[in-house]
Design an enzyme around this catalytic site. Sequence first.
Site, PDB file in Angstrom:
ATOM      1  N   TYR A   5     -22.908  -5.838   1.974  1.00  0.00           N
ATOM      2  CA  TYR A   5     -23.223  -7.201   1.556  1.00  0.00           C
ATOM      3  C   TYR A   5     -23.224  -7.946   2.771  1.00  0.00           C
ATOM      4  CZ  TYR A   5     -21.897 -11.889   0.101  1.00  0.00           C
ATOM      5  OH  TYR A   5     -21.868 -13.282  -0.041  1.00  0.00           O
ATOM      6  N   ASN A  45     -11.908 -12.206  -5.860  1.00  0.00           N
ATOM      7  CA  ASN A  45     -11.530 -13.260  -4.866  1.00  0.00           C
ATOM      8  C   ASN A  45     -10.201 -14.031  -5.337  1.00  0.00           C
ATOM      9  OD1 ASN A  45     -14.910 -13.687  -4.756  1.00  0.00           O
ATOM     10  ND2 ASN A  45     -13.946 -13.190  -2.928  1.00  0.00           N
ATOM     11  N   ASN A  82     -25.487 -11.595 -13.456  1.00  0.00           N
ATOM     12  CA  ASN A  82     -24.051 -12.105 -13.160  1.00  0.00           C
ATOM     13  C   ASN A  82     -23.694 -13.359 -13.613  1.00  0.00           C
ATOM     14  OD1 ASN A  82     -21.387 -11.330 -12.346  1.00  0.00           O
ATOM     15  ND2 ASN A  82     -21.840 -12.480 -10.436  1.00  0.00           N
ATOM     16  N   GLY A  99     -25.947 -19.257 -11.760  1.00  0.00           N
ATOM     17  CA  GLY A  99     -24.612 -18.543 -11.281  1.00  0.00           C
ATOM     18  C   GLY A  99     -23.706 -19.773 -10.901  1.00  0.00           C
ATOM     19  N   PRO A 134      -7.770  -3.627   3.051  1.00  0.00           N
ATOM     20  CA  PRO A 134      -8.339  -3.287   4.347  1.00  0.00           C
ATOM     21  C   PRO A 134      -9.879  -4.234   4.417  1.00  0.00           C
ATOM     22  CG  PRO A 134      -8.053  -1.466   2.871  1.00  0.00           C
ATOM     23  CD  PRO A 134      -7.524  -2.708   1.865  1.00  0.00           C
ATOM     24  N   SER A 156     -23.298 -16.916   4.734  1.00  0.00           N
ATOM     25  CA  SER A 156     -21.776 -16.718   4.404  1.00  0.00           C
ATOM     26  C   SER A 156     -21.034 -16.599   5.796  1.00  0.00           C
ATOM     27  CB  SER A 156     -21.503 -15.467   3.691  1.00  0.00           C
ATOM     28  OG  SER A 156     -20.269 -14.970   3.838  1.00  0.00           O
ATOM     29  N   LYS A 159     -26.624 -10.554   4.300  1.00  0.00           N
ATOM     30  CA  LYS A 159     -26.558 -11.838   4.647  1.00  0.00           C
ATOM     31  C   LYS A 159     -27.197 -11.918   6.250  1.00  0.00           C
ATOM     32  CE  LYS A 159     -25.246 -13.454   0.944  1.00  0.00           C
ATOM     33  NZ  LYS A 159     -26.338 -14.196   0.115  1.00  0.00           N
TER      34      LYS A 159
HETATM   35  P1  NAD Z   1     -23.184 -15.681  -8.610  1.00  0.00           P
HETATM   36  O1  NAD Z   1     -23.296 -14.231  -8.918  1.00  0.00           O
HETATM   37  O2  NAD Z   1     -22.400 -16.649  -9.655  1.00  0.00           O
HETATM   38  O3  NAD Z   1     -24.937 -16.281  -8.690  1.00  0.00           O
HETATM   39  C1  NAD Z   1     -25.793 -15.388  -8.158  1.00  0.00           C
HETATM   40  C2  NAD Z   1     -27.046 -15.427  -9.322  1.00  0.00           C
HETATM   41  O4  NAD Z   1     -28.169 -14.679  -8.963  1.00  0.00           O
HETATM   42  C3  NAD Z   1     -26.568 -14.994 -10.780  1.00  0.00           C
HETATM   43  O5  NAD Z   1     -26.661 -16.119 -11.626  1.00  0.00           O
HETATM   44  C4  NAD Z   1     -27.444 -13.932 -10.707  1.00  0.00           C
HETATM   45  O6  NAD Z   1     -27.324 -13.710 -12.244  1.00  0.00           O
HETATM   46  C5  NAD Z   1     -28.431 -14.086 -10.039  1.00  0.00           C
HETATM   47  N1  NAD Z   1     -29.187 -12.965  -9.460  1.00  0.00           N
HETATM   48  C6  NAD Z   1     -28.684 -11.926  -8.690  1.00  0.00           C
HETATM   49  N2  NAD Z   1     -29.783 -11.175  -8.422  1.00  0.00           N
HETATM   50  C7  NAD Z   1     -30.783 -11.517  -8.932  1.00  0.00           C
HETATM   51  C8  NAD Z   1     -32.395 -11.372  -8.843  1.00  0.00           C
HETATM   52  N3  NAD Z   1     -32.655 -10.337  -8.279  1.00  0.00           N
HETATM   53  N4  NAD Z   1     -33.047 -12.090  -9.549  1.00  0.00           N
HETATM   54  C9  NAD Z   1     -32.534 -13.105 -10.095  1.00  0.00           C
HETATM   55  N5  NAD Z   1     -31.510 -13.612 -10.249  1.00  0.00           N
HETATM   56  C10 NAD Z   1     -30.524 -12.774  -9.696  1.00  0.00           C
HETATM   57  O7  NAD Z   1     -22.642 -15.950  -7.261  1.00  0.00           O
HETATM   58  P2  NAD Z   1     -22.344 -17.334  -6.637  1.00  0.00           P
HETATM   59  O8  NAD Z   1     -20.857 -17.254  -6.216  1.00  0.00           O
HETATM   60  O9  NAD Z   1     -22.951 -18.495  -7.245  1.00  0.00           O
HETATM   61  O10 NAD Z   1     -23.086 -17.162  -5.163  1.00  0.00           O
HETATM   62  C11 NAD Z   1     -24.473 -17.606  -4.848  1.00  0.00           C
HETATM   63  C12 NAD Z   1     -24.872 -17.039  -3.524  1.00  0.00           C
HETATM   64  O11 NAD Z   1     -24.009 -17.548  -2.380  1.00  0.00           O
HETATM   65  C13 NAD Z   1     -25.015 -15.631  -3.381  1.00  0.00           C
HETATM   66  O12 NAD Z   1     -26.307 -15.310  -2.504  1.00  0.00           O
HETATM   67  C14 NAD Z   1     -23.829 -15.283  -2.662  1.00  0.00           C
HETATM   68  O13 NAD Z   1     -23.870 -13.860  -2.046  1.00  0.00           O
HETATM   69  C15 NAD Z   1     -23.699 -16.401  -1.723  1.00  0.00           C
HETATM   70  N6  NAD Z   1     -22.248 -16.526  -1.372  1.00  0.00           N
HETATM   71  C16 NAD Z   1     -21.171 -16.801  -2.227  1.00  0.00           C
HETATM   72  C17 NAD Z   1     -20.041 -16.956  -1.803  1.00  0.00           C
HETATM   73  C18 NAD Z   1     -18.808 -16.993  -2.659  1.00  0.00           C
HETATM   74  O14 NAD Z   1     -17.677 -16.766  -2.494  1.00  0.00           O
HETATM   75  N7  NAD Z   1     -19.279 -17.319  -4.141  1.00  0.00           N
HETATM   76  C19 NAD Z   1     -19.714 -17.071  -0.466  1.00  0.00           C
HETATM   77  C20 NAD Z   1     -20.663 -16.942   0.386  1.00  0.00           C
HETATM   78  C21 NAD Z   1     -22.101 -16.684   0.086  1.00  0.00           C
HETATM   79  C1  UD1 Z   2     -14.293 -12.555   0.540  1.00  0.00           C
HETATM   80  C2  UD1 Z   2     -15.008 -11.491   1.268  1.00  0.00           C
HETATM   81  C3  UD1 Z   2     -16.192 -12.139   2.257  1.00  0.00           C
HETATM   82  C4  UD1 Z   2     -16.940 -13.091   1.311  1.00  0.00           C
HETATM   83  C5  UD1 Z   2     -16.119 -13.932   0.654  1.00  0.00           C
HETATM   84  C6  UD1 Z   2     -16.755 -14.871  -0.351  1.00  0.00           C
HETATM   85  C7  UD1 Z   2     -13.763  -9.414   1.406  1.00  0.00           C
HETATM   86  C8  UD1 Z   2     -13.055  -8.544   2.272  1.00  0.00           C
HETATM   87  N1  UD1 Z   2     -14.384 -10.584   1.988  1.00  0.00           N
HETATM   88  O1  UD1 Z   2     -13.521 -13.297   1.489  1.00  0.00           O
HETATM   89  O2  UD1 Z   2     -16.902 -10.912   2.689  1.00  0.00           O
HETATM   90  O3  UD1 Z   2     -17.778 -13.783   2.217  1.00  0.00           O
HETATM   91  O4  UD1 Z   2     -15.202 -13.442  -0.178  1.00  0.00           O
HETATM   92  O5  UD1 Z   2     -15.988 -15.921  -0.711  1.00  0.00           O
HETATM   93  O6  UD1 Z   2     -13.778  -9.306   0.243  1.00  0.00           O
HETATM   94  N2  UD1 Z   2      -6.009 -12.558  -1.531  1.00  0.00           N
HETATM   95  C9  UD1 Z   2      -4.797 -11.736  -2.109  1.00  0.00           C
HETATM   96  N3  UD1 Z   2      -4.795 -11.362  -3.644  1.00  0.00           N
HETATM   97  C10 UD1 Z   2      -6.116 -11.336  -4.153  1.00  0.00           C
HETATM   98  C11 UD1 Z   2      -7.295 -11.973  -3.461  1.00  0.00           C
HETATM   99  C12 UD1 Z   2      -7.210 -12.365  -2.250  1.00  0.00           C
HETATM  100  O7  UD1 Z   2      -3.924 -12.148  -1.391  1.00  0.00           O
HETATM  101  O8  UD1 Z   2      -6.014 -11.046  -5.361  1.00  0.00           O
HETATM  102  C13 UD1 Z   2      -6.048 -12.987  -0.207  1.00  0.00           C
HETATM  103  C14 UD1 Z   2      -6.956 -12.423   0.698  1.00  0.00           C
HETATM  104  O9  UD1 Z   2      -6.266 -11.316   1.362  1.00  0.00           O
HETATM  105  C15 UD1 Z   2      -7.270 -13.427   1.769  1.00  0.00           C
HETATM  106  C16 UD1 Z   2      -7.581 -14.425   0.847  1.00  0.00           C
HETATM  107  O10 UD1 Z   2      -6.662 -14.400  -0.364  1.00  0.00           O
HETATM  108  O11 UD1 Z   2      -6.374 -13.570   2.614  1.00  0.00           O
HETATM  109  C17 UD1 Z   2      -8.761 -14.951   0.187  1.00  0.00           C
HETATM  110  O12 UD1 Z   2      -9.574 -13.819  -0.354  1.00  0.00           O
HETATM  111  P1  UD1 Z   2     -10.792 -13.962  -0.952  1.00  0.00           P
HETATM  112  O13 UD1 Z   2     -10.854 -14.808  -1.868  1.00  0.00           O
HETATM  113  O14 UD1 Z   2     -11.286 -12.478  -1.460  1.00  0.00           O
HETATM  114  O15 UD1 Z   2     -11.780 -14.421   0.296  1.00  0.00           O
HETATM  115  P2  UD1 Z   2     -12.022 -13.842   1.636  1.00  0.00           P
HETATM  116  O16 UD1 Z   2     -11.418 -12.398   1.800  1.00  0.00           O
HETATM  117  O17 UD1 Z   2     -11.906 -14.735   2.619  1.00  0.00           O
END
Ligand code: NAD
Ligand code: UD1
Length: 338
Positions: free
Chosen positions: A149, A199, A35, A10, A293, A124, A153
């Site tokens: 979600y 995001n 994913n 990922g 929201p 997170s 966590k």
């Molecule tokens: P991602 O989706 O790119 O990576 C997650 C990976 O886990 C993927 O490759 C998916 O194929 C694999 N996966 C999911 N369920 C699985 C299972 N049951 N068995 C084997 N593989 C599985 O996401 P990411 O952005 O790299 O996030 C990694 C971790 O960090 C996740 O747990 C996510 O919730 C956490 N996290 C991400 C963010 C963010 O903004 N990206 C923020 C906070 C926490």
């Molecule tokens: C989101 C998740 C949060 C998760 C985090 C991981 C929601 C409500 N929260 O956080 O639980 O841990 O991602 O990275 O989904 N924005 C726009 N336009 C867009 C997208 C986002 O204006 O198309 C704004 C949002 O309102 C926010 C900021 O950009 O103010 C960041 O948004 P985003 O990247 O989705 O992250 P979080 O909301 O912080």
Amino acid sequence: MAILVTGGAGYIGSHTCVELLNQNYDVVVIDNLCNSSAEALRRVQELTGKALSFYEGDVRDEALLTKIFEGNAIDCVIHFAGLKAVGESVFQPWRYYDNNLNATLVLTKVMERFGVKKLIFSSSATVYTADNEMPLKETSRTGGCTNPYGWTKYMTEQILSGLCTADKTWGAVLLRYFNPIGAHASGRIGEDPRGIPNNLMPFIAQVAVGRREKLSVFGNDYDTHDGTGVRDYIHVVDLAKGHVAAVRYAAAHTGCEAFNLGTGIGYSVLDIVSTFQKVNGIPVPYEITARRPGDIAVCYASPDKSREVLGWQAEKTLEDMCRDTWNWQKHNPQGYGE
Ligand code: NAD
Ligand code: UD1
């Protein structure tokens, strides 16, 4: 020293594999590719010039995990595997609880059986309640999540904390990520969301590359310097290095400890749009729309504990994050293309 990386194909996992290989760790990945793409792992090996072992499968598959632990002398596990789309989790709660909680339960059961009791978990900032004062400290209030979600966590943190309380030989590091963005500076690996990105940064990148017409800025009437939401964006390579620091910490400590991985700096949506445009010389059309929201006005970390205890701090700037995101997107307009 061998590290098992669940979800290593990922976004964050692939960048962490690069940093681990660069530090000469042996890396074993399990990922079911739900994913992600195996191409990411091919590129990780190309970038580092080092090989890793890849097992395609589900972390909930106890027989497969057993095979992995039998075949590799694993010292520590970094557990990224999980589903992460907040909105989707509201409509598919069972799938999220099943995937995210059962993966942790099966994983820790097999780890215990093999005497491997060091785990780094992807938590997170979403575990913090919305009514905390900024910056968020590891001691700030947690719980009160607004979606399944977030609860997965929070609950996983509870499960790991309970394990460490019951058995003093367990060590768990809970890494609470703020908003990871950016990509490896090479442009070879990056974030490749399926469908319409939820995001901010991947959406901006897809607007810039022409895959989407314009960005919707969700609200400009928040109590912030320009009215748009403020977040703590962190470069994914800094985040990846935080995991290497956590592996070192885990090797020397037992017990359950949480750390924020953020920069401590808050930027607004319009700060991100204007920096992206300036650094990359490319327009990002946008319109102001209603608030999303569940969004809060401001969220940023105190990175003090991570700096003092892990000896880690973020080094890259917002300019780096915007430049590296665009470098990845423009060279890979369709992501990994699968
Ligand atoms: P991602 O989706 O790119 O990576 C997650 C990976 O886990 C993927 O490759 C998916 O194929 C694999 N996966 C999911 N369920 C699985 C299972 N049951 N068995 C084997 N593989 C599985 O996401 P990411 O952005 O790299 O996030 C990694 C971790 O960090 C996740 O747990 C996510 O919730 C956490 N996290 C991400 C963010 C963010 O903004 N990206 C923020 C906070 C926490
Ligand atoms: C989101 C998740 C949060 C998760 C985090 C991981 C929601 C409500 N929260 O956080 O639980 O841990 O991602 O990275 O989904 N924005 C726009 N336009 C867009 C997208 C986002 O204006 O198309 C704004 C949002 O309102 C926010 C900021 O950009 O103010 C960041 O948004 P985003 O990247 O989705 O992250 P979080 O909301 O912080």
